[in-house]
Motif scaffolding. Structure first.
Motif, mmCIF file in Angstrom:
data_model
loop_
_atom_site.group_PDB
_atom_site.id
_atom_site.type_symbol
_atom_site.label_atom_id
_atom_site.label_comp_id
_atom_site.label_asym_id
_atom_site.label_seq_id
_atom_site.Cartn_x
_atom_site.Cartn_y
_atom_site.Cartn_z
ATOM 1 N N GLY A 144 35.443 38.334 21.811
ATOM 2 C CA GLY A 144 36.421 38.433 23.175
ATOM 3 C C GLY A 144 35.535 39.299 24.318
ATOM 4 N N THR A 145 36.505 39.387 25.342
ATOM 5 C CA THR A 145 35.721 39.957 26.343
ATOM 6 C C THR A 145 36.342 41.472 26.614
ATOM 7 N N SER A 146 35.621 42.580 26.918
ATOM 8 C CA SER A 146 36.094 43.835 27.075
ATOM 9 C C SER A 146 35.827 43.875 28.495
ATOM 10 N N ILE A 147 36.612 43.668 29.725
ATOM 11 C CA ILE A 147 36.212 44.137 31.021
ATOM 12 C C ILE A 147 37.317 45.422 31.257
ATOM 13 N N TYR A 148 38.396 45.248 30.756
ATOM 14 C CA TYR A 148 39.252 46.465 30.888
ATOM 15 C C TYR A 148 39.351 47.213 29.531
ATOM 16 N N ASN A 149 40.553 47.189 29.002
ATOM 17 C CA ASN A 149 40.672 48.377 27.859
ATOM 18 C C ASN A 149 40.634 47.522 26.699
ATOM 19 N N TYR A 150 40.454 46.337 26.511
ATOM 20 C CA TYR A 150 40.630 45.614 25.420
ATOM 21 C C TYR A 150 39.664 46.049 24.117
ATOM 22 N N ILE A 151 40.141 46.400 23.102
ATOM 23 C CA ILE A 151 39.204 46.699 21.885
ATOM 24 C C ILE A 151 39.818 45.732 20.577
ATOM 25 N N ASP A 152 39.150 45.508 19.481
ATOM 26 C CA ASP A 152 39.659 44.881 18.470
ATOM 27 C C ASP A 152 40.421 45.785 17.505
ATOM 28 N N PRO A 153 40.899 45.660 16.520
ATOM 29 C CA PRO A 153 41.755 46.396 15.633
ATOM 30 C C PRO A 153 40.686 47.334 15.042
ATOM 31 N N TYR A 154 39.544 47.424 14.925
ATOM 32 C CA TYR A 154 38.638 48.376 14.467
ATOM 33 C C TYR A 154 38.181 49.301 15.520
ATOM 34 N N GLY A 155 38.829 48.861 16.957
ATOM 35 C CA GLY A 155 38.357 49.802 18.061
ATOM 36 C C GLY A 155 37.167 49.471 18.527
ATOM 37 N N ARG A 156 36.587 48.322 18.471
ATOM 38 C CA ARG A 156 35.242 47.767 18.925
ATOM 39 C C ARG A 156 35.518 46.880 20.104
ATOM 40 N N LYS A 157 34.693 46.858 21.054
ATOM 41 C CA LYS A 157 34.671 46.118 22.205
ATOM 42 C C LYS A 157 34.152 44.692 21.800
ATOM 43 N N GLY A 158 34.670 43.645 22.539
ATOM 44 C CA GLY A 158 34.191 42.371 22.631
ATOM 45 C C GLY A 158 32.730 42.119 23.248
ATOM 46 N N ASN A 159 32.010 41.387 22.742
ATOM 47 C CA ASN A 159 30.591 41.065 23.106
ATOM 48 C C ASN A 159 30.527 39.904 24.149
ATOM 49 N N TYR A 160 31.693 39.416 24.573
ATOM 50 C CA TYR A 160 31.537 38.151 25.334
ATOM 51 C C TYR A 160 31.225 38.518 26.951
ATOM 52 N N SER A 161 31.435 39.641 27.482
ATOM 53 C CA SER A 161 31.361 40.176 28.715
ATOM 54 C C SER A 161 29.917 39.834 28.978
ATOM 55 N N LYS A 162 28.923 39.815 28.175
ATOM 56 C CA LYS A 162 27.532 39.415 28.617
ATOM 57 C C LYS A 162 27.404 38.093 29.115
ATOM 58 N N PHE A 163 28.094 37.230 28.664
ATOM 59 C CA PHE A 163 27.936 35.941 28.789
ATOM 60 C C PHE A 163 28.711 35.417 30.094
ATOM 61 N N LEU A 164 29.361 36.244 30.834
ATOM 62 C CA LEU A 164 30.087 35.954 31.781
ATOM 63 C C LEU A 164 29.345 35.376 33.381
ATOM 64 N N PHE A 165 29.592 34.308 33.493
ATOM 65 C CA PHE A 165 28.722 33.662 34.793
ATOM 66 C C PHE A 165 29.398 34.455 36.054
ATOM 67 N N VAL A 166 30.534 34.363 36.226
ATOM 68 C CA VAL A 166 31.145 34.660 37.497
ATOM 69 C C VAL A 166 32.416 35.814 37.681
ATOM 70 N N TYR A 167 33.145 36.054 36.383
ATOM 71 C CA TYR A 167 34.347 36.632 36.522
ATOM 72 C C TYR A 167 33.854 38.215 36.465
ATOM 73 N N LYS A 168 34.337 38.798 37.590
ATOM 74 C CA LYS A 168 34.087 40.138 38.342
ATOM 75 C C LYS A 168 32.479 40.333 38.337
ATOM 76 N N ARG A 169 31.931 39.312 38.849
ATOM 77 C CA ARG A 169 30.506 39.463 38.983
ATOM 78 C C ARG A 169 30.126 39.137 40.723
ATOM 79 N N ASN A 170 31.345 39.522 41.433
ATOM 80 C CA ASN A 170 30.947 39.123 42.729
ATOM 81 C C ASN A 170 30.148 40.175 43.511
ATOM 82 N N ASN A 171 29.220 39.587 44.137
ATOM 83 C CA ASN A 171 28.098 40.468 44.973
ATOM 84 C C ASN A 171 26.893 40.438 43.987
ATOM 85 N N LYS A 172 27.337 39.958 42.655
ATOM 86 C CA LYS A 172 26.049 39.807 42.076
ATOM 87 C C LYS A 172 25.309 38.291 42.050
ATOM 88 N N LEU A 173 24.059 38.282 41.437
ATOM 89 C CA LEU A 173 23.475 36.961 41.883
ATOM 90 C C LEU A 173 23.890 35.915 40.776
#
Ligand SMILES: [Zn+2]
Length: 271
Positions: free
Chosen positions: A216-245
């Motif tokens: 999954g994606t951890s942009i805000y406070n999402y963590i899985d039931p073990y308390g781990r963040k999701g790794n999908y954030s690094k695959f994002l192309f546009v979401y929350k990437r405004n002003n980035k290339l």
């Protein structure tokens, strides 16, 4: 807000801890979530969890004669607690399970809710009944979506986020699937060709699977039931990437506010 991949990841992790086990009792520290936690959940005792399901963004515990329907709202998390762990302010619910684990619900903004449904046939509840098809099933296909988009003049992104049309797709995965499909988010749904819809449907499934695989994606406070963040954030192309290339064409990703929701897109890659 967690979307389908995050909820699926949560369900898959808690499943082996809960299925076939008993809820010994609950500890409720705060009843006031979006809806008041019902008395049946407060006084629950020795109830076997027959099965755990996900439908849209809901997690459902099927008991012998009833079900518990859980929605995580904006900031809800379900955690597997195996050792004594300090209680935090936002830890509202503990389910004490007979295998010495605790399922803990924490929610900072308290928009989540727990519903007691007086039947194990949870699909008939008002929360579940009105939901559209699951995007990862064959019911959600090009012809289905094309027939709907033909009749709608609303922006395609708004349509993808409507739970009665398809469940579990929010701002993150609608933005990302439209980028990969080279479609501008504010295009009117009825201007999309059948080929564009087919590509879009394929990409929605692809992105959701890929995100589930990456926790999954951890942009805000999402963590899985073990308390781990999701790794999908690094695959994002546009979401929350405004002003980035843009990762494809190197122009700046733009942000637009539409109906109080931010939309992210590349004005070169998407038409
Ligand atoms: Zn681009």
């Amino acid at each position: 807000m967690p979307e389908l991949p995050e909820i699926e990841v949560i369900k898959n992790i808690i499943y082996p801890y809960l299925k076939g086990n008993n809820i010994n009792y609950s500890i409720i520290r705060n009843r006031k979530l979006k809806y008041l936690i019902p008395q049946e959940i407060i006084s629950i005792s020795n109830e076997k969890i027959i099965n755990i399901k996900r439908r849209g963004r809901y997690i459902i515990f099927i008991l012998k004669n009833n079900s518990i329907i859980i929605h995580l709202g904006m900031t809800g998390n379900l955690l597997i607690i195996q050792n004594n762990k300090k209680i935090k302010t936002y830890d509202h619910i503990d389910l004490v399970i007979n295998n010495h684990i605790i399922l803990r619900y924490s929610d900072i903004r308290k928009f989540g809710f727990w519903i007691w449904y007086n039947s194990k046939h949870y699909k008939n509840s008002i929360f579940i009944k009105k939901l559209g098809p699951e995007p990862l099933t064959n019911t959600f296909n090009s012809l289905y979506l094309y027939r709907i988009t033909q009749k709608k003049k609303i922006p395609i992104k708004v349509l993808l986020m409507m739970n009665e049309i398809v469940v579990g797709i929010g701002n993150i995965y609608s933005s990302e699937s439209l980028f990969i499909s080279k479609i501008l988010p504010y295009r009117k749904a009825n201007t999309l060709t059948f080929i564009e819809i087919s590509i879009l449907v394929k990409n929605i499934k692809y992105i959701l699977y890929k995100s589930i695989k990456n926790g999954g994606t951890s942009i805000y406070n999402y963590i899985d039931p073990y308390g781990r963040k999701g790794n999908y954030s690094k695959f994002l192309f546009v979401y929350k990437r405004n002003n980035k290339l843009c990762k494809i064409c190197k122009t700046k990703i733009l942000k637009m506010i539409h109906r109080n929701r931010s939309t992210f897109f590349c004005s070169v890659c998407q038409i």
